[in-house]
Design a protein around this motif. Sequence first.
Motif, PDB file in Angstrom:
ATOM      1  N   UNK A  46     -15.523  23.515   9.874  1.00 39.75           N
ATOM      2  CA  UNK A  46     -16.576  22.832  10.627  1.00 39.75           C
ATOM      3  C   UNK A  46     -16.023  22.016  11.778  1.00 39.75           C
ATOM      4  N   UNK A  47     -14.971  21.265  11.521  1.00 38.70           N
ATOM      5  CA  UNK A  47     -14.373  20.442  12.571  1.00 38.70           C
ATOM      6  C   UNK A  47     -13.753  21.312  13.652  1.00 38.70           C
ATOM      7  N   UNK A  48     -13.097  22.399  13.250  1.00 35.88           N
ATOM      8  CA  UNK A  48     -12.507  23.308  14.233  1.00 35.88           C
ATOM      9  C   UNK A  48     -13.590  23.908  15.120  1.00 35.88           C
ATOM     10  N   UNK A  49     -14.718  24.283  14.529  1.00 36.30           N
ATOM     11  CA  UNK A  49     -15.826  24.842  15.312  1.00 36.30           C
ATOM     12  C   UNK A  49     -16.346  23.820  16.320  1.00 36.30           C
ATOM     13  N   UNK A  50     -16.458  22.559  15.901  1.00 34.70           N
ATOM     14  CA  UNK A  50     -16.910  21.512  16.821  1.00 34.70           C
ATOM     15  C   UNK A  50     -15.905  21.303  17.949  1.00 34.70           C
ATOM     16  N   UNK A  51     -14.639  21.283  17.622  1.00 34.03           N
ATOM     17  CA  UNK A  51     -13.604  21.108  18.648  1.00 34.03           C
ATOM     18  C   UNK A  51     -13.622  22.274  19.628  1.00 34.03           C
ATOM     19  N   UNK A  52     -13.742  23.489  19.099  1.00 33.72           N
ATOM     20  CA  UNK A  52     -13.779  24.671  19.965  1.00 33.72           C
ATOM     21  C   UNK A  52     -15.013  24.677  20.867  1.00 33.72           C
ATOM     22  N   UNK A  53     -16.125  24.094  20.382  1.00 35.65           N
ATOM     23  CA  UNK A  53     -17.359  24.075  21.162  1.00 35.65           C
ATOM     24  C   UNK A  53     -17.383  22.960  22.210  1.00 35.65           C
ATOM     25  N   UNK A  54     -16.473  22.007  22.089  1.00 35.27           N
ATOM     26  CA  UNK A  54     -16.462  20.868  23.013  1.00 35.27           C
ATOM     27  C   UNK A  54     -15.868  21.290  24.358  1.00 35.27           C
ATOM     28  N   UNK A  55     -16.594  21.038  25.441  1.00 36.55           N
ATOM     29  CA  UNK A  55     -16.074  21.424  26.744  1.00 36.55           C
ATOM     30  C   UNK A  55     -14.916  20.537  27.210  1.00 36.55           C
ATOM     31  N   UNK A  56     -14.782  19.355  26.632  1.00 40.12           N
ATOM     32  CA  UNK A  56     -13.681  18.470  27.016  1.00 40.12           C
ATOM     33  C   UNK A  56     -13.917  17.719  28.309  1.00 40.12           C
ATOM     34  N   UNK A  57     -15.121  17.831  28.830  1.00 37.09           N
ATOM     35  CA  UNK A  57     -15.459  17.115  30.067  1.00 37.09           C
ATOM     36  C   UNK A  57     -16.974  16.985  30.137  1.00 37.09           C
ATOM     37  N   UNK A  58     -17.424  16.167  31.032  1.00 43.85           N
ATOM     38  CA  UNK A  58     -18.860  15.989  31.225  1.00 43.85           C
ATOM     39  C   UNK A  58     -19.383  14.770  30.489  1.00 43.85           C
ATOM     40  N   UNK A  59     -20.702  14.607  30.525  1.00 40.66           N
ATOM     41  CA  UNK A  59     -21.306  13.428  29.893  1.00 40.66           C
ATOM     42  C   UNK A  59     -21.191  13.496  28.364  1.00 40.66           C
ATOM     43  N   UNK A  60     -21.129  12.300  27.780  1.00 41.39           N
ATOM     44  CA  UNK A  60     -21.002  12.213  26.327  1.00 41.39           C
ATOM     45  C   UNK A  60     -22.158  12.892  25.587  1.00 41.39           C
ATOM     46  N   UNK A  61     -23.343  12.897  26.188  1.00 42.91           N
ATOM     47  CA  UNK A  61     -24.498  13.482  25.509  1.00 42.91           C
ATOM     48  C   UNK A  61     -24.352  14.988  25.303  1.00 42.91           C
ATOM     49  N   UNK A  62     -23.397  15.617  25.986  1.00 35.83           N
ATOM     50  CA  UNK A  62     -23.187  17.053  25.810  1.00 35.83           C
ATOM     51  C   UNK A  62     -22.079  17.360  24.798  1.00 35.83           C
ATOM     52  N   UNK A  63     -21.485  16.325  24.213  1.00 36.12           N
ATOM     53  CA  UNK A  63     -20.365  16.508  23.281  1.00 36.12           C
ATOM     54  C   UNK A  63     -20.888  16.927  21.904  1.00 36.12           C
ATOM     55  N   UNK A  64     -20.543  18.124  21.434  1.00 37.03           N
ATOM     56  CA  UNK A  64     -21.015  18.572  20.126  1.00 37.03           C
ATOM     57  C   UNK A  64     -20.420  17.765  18.959  1.00 37.03           C
ATOM     58  N   UNK A  65     -19.250  17.191  19.174  1.00 35.76           N
ATOM     59  CA  UNK A  65     -18.634  16.384  18.114  1.00 35.76           C
ATOM     60  C   UNK A  65     -19.459  15.119  17.900  1.00 35.76           C
ATOM     61  N   UNK A  66     -19.779  14.430  18.978  1.00 41.07           N
ATOM     62  CA  UNK A  66     -20.599  13.214  18.867  1.00 41.07           C
ATOM     63  C   UNK A  66     -21.997  13.540  18.351  1.00 41.07           C
ATOM     64  N   UNK A  67     -22.557  14.659  18.779  1.00 36.81           N
ATOM     65  CA  UNK A  67     -23.883  15.059  18.305  1.00 36.81           C
ATOM     66  C   UNK A  67     -23.866  15.277  16.794  1.00 36.81           C
ATOM     67  N   UNK A  68     -22.828  15.915  16.284  1.00 35.18           N
ATOM     68  CA  UNK A  68     -22.726  16.162  14.843  1.00 35.18           C
ATOM     69  C   UNK A  68     -22.547  14.850  14.079  1.00 35.18           C
ATOM     70  N   UNK A  69     -21.718  13.960  14.602  1.00 34.72           N
ATOM     71  CA  UNK A  69     -21.513  12.668  13.929  1.00 34.72           C
ATOM     72  C   UNK A  69     -22.791  11.836  13.929  1.00 34.72           C
ATOM     73  N   UNK A  70     -23.511  11.866  15.034  1.00 37.44           N
ATOM     74  CA  UNK A  70     -24.770  11.121  15.130  1.00 37.44           C
ATOM     75  C   UNK A  70     -25.794  11.685  14.169  1.00 37.44           C
ATOM     76  N   UNK A  71     -25.882  13.000  14.082  1.00 38.75           N
ATOM     77  CA  UNK A  71     -26.827  13.648  13.159  1.00 38.75           C
ATOM     78  C   UNK A  71     -26.475  13.321  11.715  1.00 38.75           C
ATOM     79  N   UNK A  72     -25.183  13.260  11.412  1.00 38.03           N
ATOM     80  CA  UNK A  72     -24.729  12.940  10.054  1.00 38.03           C
ATOM     81  C   UNK A  72     -25.106  11.515   9.691  1.00 38.03           C
ATOM     82  N   UNK A  73     -24.995  10.596  10.647  1.00 33.81           N
ATOM     83  CA  UNK A  73     -25.344   9.196  10.387  1.00 33.81           C
ATOM     84  C   UNK A  73     -26.827   9.045  10.126  1.00 33.81           C
ATOM     85  N   UNK A  74     -27.658   9.864  10.758  1.00 32.94           N
ATOM     86  CA  UNK A  74     -29.111   9.776  10.565  1.00 32.94           C
ATOM     87  C   UNK A  74     -29.547  10.347   9.222  1.00 32.94           C
ATOM     88  N   UNK A  75     -28.739  11.212   8.626  1.00 34.86           N
ATOM     89  CA  UNK A  75     -29.146  11.832   7.355  1.00 34.86           C
ATOM     90  C   UNK A  75     -28.903  10.946   6.162  1.00 34.86           C
TER      91      UNK A  75
END
Length: 75
Positions: A46-75
């Motif tokens: 799961x973590x590898x998939x998130x890292x691979x999906x991260x573009x490594x640049x751009x606004x934070x709102x497009x970061x899949x790692x942060x999106x997954x962590x935020x979604x996990x905190x809401x659950x």
Amino acid sequence: MTVRIRVIPCLDVRDGRVVKGVTARAQGRLADLESRMAEMQRIHRGLKALIDACPGRGPLKTCPILAALTAEERS
């Protein structure tokens, strides 16, 4: 997660008798270890998939790692 490794006593050194159930205890520990390893492999994938999906640049709102962590905190 804490990994615990202990030596399973094979002999009762006080009187030289073999401890009953050592094999069953060892098999139980092995099953527990295999379960933990499977969980760690799932987390790794799961973590590898998130890292691979991260573009490594751009606004934070497009970061899949942060999106997954935020979604996990809401659950």
